[in-house]
Design a protein around this motif. Sequence first.
Motif, PDB file in Angstrom:
ATOM      1  N   SER A   5       0.824  -1.200   0.000  1.00 30.43           N
ATOM      2  CA  SER A   5       0.000   0.000   0.000  1.00 30.43           C
ATOM      3  C   SER A   5       0.865   1.260   0.000  1.00 30.43           C
ATOM      4  N   ASN A   6       2.110   1.154   0.489  1.00 30.26           N
ATOM      5  CA  ASN A   6       3.014   2.308   0.432  1.00 30.26           C
ATOM      6  C   ASN A   6       3.326   2.669  -1.006  1.00 30.26           C
ATOM      7  N   TYR A  56       1.540  18.890  -4.019  1.00 29.01           N
ATOM      8  CA  TYR A  56       0.279  18.218  -3.733  1.00 29.01           C
ATOM      9  C   TYR A  56       0.447  16.697  -3.752  1.00 29.01           C
ATOM     10  N   GLY A  57       1.112  16.187  -4.766  1.00 25.97           N
ATOM     11  CA  GLY A  57       1.309  14.750  -4.870  1.00 25.97           C
ATOM     12  C   GLY A  57       2.123  14.183  -3.713  1.00 25.97           C
ATOM     13  N   VAL A  58       3.168  14.890  -3.336  1.00 26.58           N
ATOM     14  CA  VAL A  58       4.021  14.439  -2.226  1.00 26.58           C
ATOM     15  C   VAL A  58       3.264  14.495  -0.905  1.00 26.58           C
ATOM     16  N   ILE A  59       2.567  15.593  -0.664  1.00 27.43           N
ATOM     17  CA  ILE A  59       1.832  15.719   0.597  1.00 27.43           C
ATOM     18  C   ILE A  59       0.774  14.621   0.705  1.00 27.43           C
ATOM     19  N   TYR A  60       0.085  14.338  -0.388  1.00 25.12           N
ATOM     20  CA  TYR A  60      -0.915  13.271  -0.373  1.00 25.12           C
ATOM     21  C   TYR A  60      -0.255  11.926  -0.044  1.00 25.12           C
ATOM     22  N   ALA A  61       0.824  11.609  -0.737  1.00 25.65           N
ATOM     23  CA  ALA A  61       1.476  10.311  -0.537  1.00 25.65           C
ATOM     24  C   ALA A  61       2.045  10.178   0.877  1.00 25.65           C
ATOM     25  N   VAL A  62       2.685  11.212   1.361  1.00 22.08           N
ATOM     26  CA  VAL A  62       3.309  11.144   2.689  1.00 22.08           C
ATOM     27  C   VAL A  62       2.245  11.040   3.778  1.00 22.08           C
ATOM     28  N   GLY A  69       9.141  11.025   5.372  1.00 25.66           N
ATOM     29  CA  GLY A  69       8.583  12.051   4.507  1.00 25.66           C
ATOM     30  C   GLY A  69       9.517  12.538   3.425  1.00 25.66           C
ATOM     31  N   TRP A  70      10.756  12.819   3.762  1.00 24.74           N
ATOM     32  CA  TRP A  70      11.687  13.353   2.761  1.00 24.74           C
ATOM     33  C   TRP A  70      11.996  12.316   1.692  1.00 24.74           C
ATOM     34  N   LEU A  71      12.109  11.048   2.103  1.00 22.02           N
ATOM     35  CA  LEU A  71      12.426   9.983   1.152  1.00 22.02           C
ATOM     36  C   LEU A  71      11.252   9.715   0.207  1.00 22.02           C
ATOM     37  N   VAL A  72      10.061   9.669   0.766  1.00 23.69           N
ATOM     38  CA  VAL A  72       8.863   9.504  -0.067  1.00 23.69           C
ATOM     39  C   VAL A  72       8.715  10.699  -0.999  1.00 23.69           C
ATOM     40  N   GLY A  73       9.004  11.903  -0.478  1.00 17.59           N
ATOM     41  CA  GLY A  73       8.928  13.116  -1.297  1.00 17.59           C
ATOM     42  C   GLY A  73       9.856  13.064  -2.495  1.00 17.59           C
ATOM     43  N   ILE A  74      11.075  12.622  -2.273  1.00 15.42           N
ATOM     44  CA  ILE A  74      12.034  12.510  -3.374  1.00 15.42           C
ATOM     45  C   ILE A  74      11.590  11.424  -4.352  1.00 15.42           C
ATOM     46  N   GLY A  75      11.098  10.310  -3.841  1.00 17.84           N
ATOM     47  CA  GLY A  75      10.644   9.230  -4.712  1.00 17.84           C
ATOM     48  C   GLY A  75       9.468   9.634  -5.587  1.00 17.84           C
ATOM     49  N   LEU A 105      15.487  20.161 -12.128  1.00 16.08           N
ATOM     50  CA  LEU A 105      15.484  18.877 -11.430  1.00 16.08           C
ATOM     51  C   LEU A 105      15.859  19.075  -9.966  1.00 16.08           C
ATOM     52  N   LEU A 106      16.912  19.826  -9.717  1.00 13.67           N
ATOM     53  CA  LEU A 106      17.338  20.084  -8.336  1.00 13.67           C
ATOM     54  C   LEU A 106      16.271  20.852  -7.560  1.00 13.67           C
ATOM     55  N   LEU A 107      15.673  21.864  -8.193  1.00 16.02           N
ATOM     56  CA  LEU A 107      14.608  22.623  -7.544  1.00 16.02           C
ATOM     57  C   LEU A 107      13.437  21.707  -7.197  1.00 16.02           C
ATOM     58  N   ASP A 108      13.045  20.871  -8.134  1.00 16.24           N
ATOM     59  CA  ASP A 108      11.923  19.970  -7.901  1.00 16.24           C
ATOM     60  C   ASP A 108      12.229  18.952  -6.806  1.00 16.24           C
ATOM     61  N   LEU A 109      13.449  18.432  -6.782  1.00 16.34           N
ATOM     62  CA  LEU A 109      13.826  17.484  -5.732  1.00 16.34           C
ATOM     63  C   LEU A 109      13.813  18.148  -4.354  1.00 16.34           C
ATOM     64  N   ILE A 110      14.292  19.378  -4.283  1.00 20.12           N
ATOM     65  CA  ILE A 110      14.267  20.115  -3.010  1.00 20.12           C
ATOM     66  C   ILE A 110      12.835  20.352  -2.560  1.00 20.12           C
ATOM     67  N   VAL A 111      11.983  20.767  -3.507  1.00 23.62           N
ATOM     68  CA  VAL A 111      10.566  20.999  -3.188  1.00 23.62           C
ATOM     69  C   VAL A 111       9.917  19.691  -2.731  1.00 23.62           C
ATOM     70  N   GLY A 112      10.195  18.593  -3.405  1.00 23.31           N
ATOM     71  CA  GLY A 112       9.638  17.301  -3.028  1.00 23.31           C
ATOM     72  C   GLY A 112      10.072  16.865  -1.629  1.00 23.31           C
ATOM     73  N   ALA A 113      11.371  16.996  -1.349  1.00 19.10           N
ATOM     74  CA  ALA A 113      11.889  16.599  -0.040  1.00 19.10           C
ATOM     75  C   ALA A 113      11.293  17.479   1.079  1.00 19.10           C
ATOM     76  N   LEU A 114      11.251  18.797   0.845  1.00 21.02           N
ATOM     77  CA  LEU A 114      10.700  19.701   1.852  1.00 21.02           C
ATOM     78  C   LEU A 114       9.201  19.473   2.052  1.00 21.02           C
ATOM     79  N   SER A 115       8.490  19.211   0.962  1.00 22.11           N
ATOM     80  CA  SER A 115       7.062  18.934   1.076  1.00 22.11           C
ATOM     81  C   SER A 115       6.820  17.664   1.887  1.00 22.11           C
ATOM     82  N   GLY A 116       7.666  16.662   1.675  1.00 20.79           N
ATOM     83  CA  GLY A 116       7.563  15.440   2.450  1.00 20.79           C
ATOM     84  C   GLY A 116       7.827  15.666   3.920  1.00 20.79           C
ATOM     85  N   MET A 117       8.819  16.500   4.228  1.00 19.68           N
ATOM     86  CA  MET A 117       9.126  16.805   5.629  1.00 19.68           C
ATOM     87  C   MET A 117       7.992  17.575   6.287  1.00 19.68           C
TER      88      MET A 117
END
Length: 122
Positions: A5-6, A56-62, A69-75, A105-117
């Motif tokens: 389910s993860n 939005y996608g990261v926050i929903y998944a996390v 959170g940060w790992l799921v955000g990056i994934g 790519l770097l900006l998006d990865l940072i945003v994803g990781a921070l959103s997950g956190m």
Amino acid sequence: MEKGSNYLSAVEGVLRGFIITVILLLIFAVIMTFVDIGSRVRYIFYVITNILSIMYGVIYAVRRIGKKGWLVGIGVTLLYLLILYVVSIISGNSAAISSYGVKRLLLDLIVGALSGMIAINL
């Protein structure tokens, strides 16, 4: 939650991110039909759309997974960008990655990781 389910929650987060992307791009397309918009504004809109969709996608998944959170955000971000890249190539764009692409790519990865956190602490 069990392990399967993860992965499903991560994929669901990516799909929800794409839904946001499509909705925002459709709205922007309608606006561009009536108003002449410069390339700089289009670029800024695409970057903002990308960031909002990833967030939005990261926050929903996390929120569904509830840990790492940060790992799921990056994934989720990497999966979202990979699908976006493949769709871009299929639609006729170049497969080359420029310095501009690496910066995004770097900006998006940072945003994803921070959103997950942030999502893990909501």
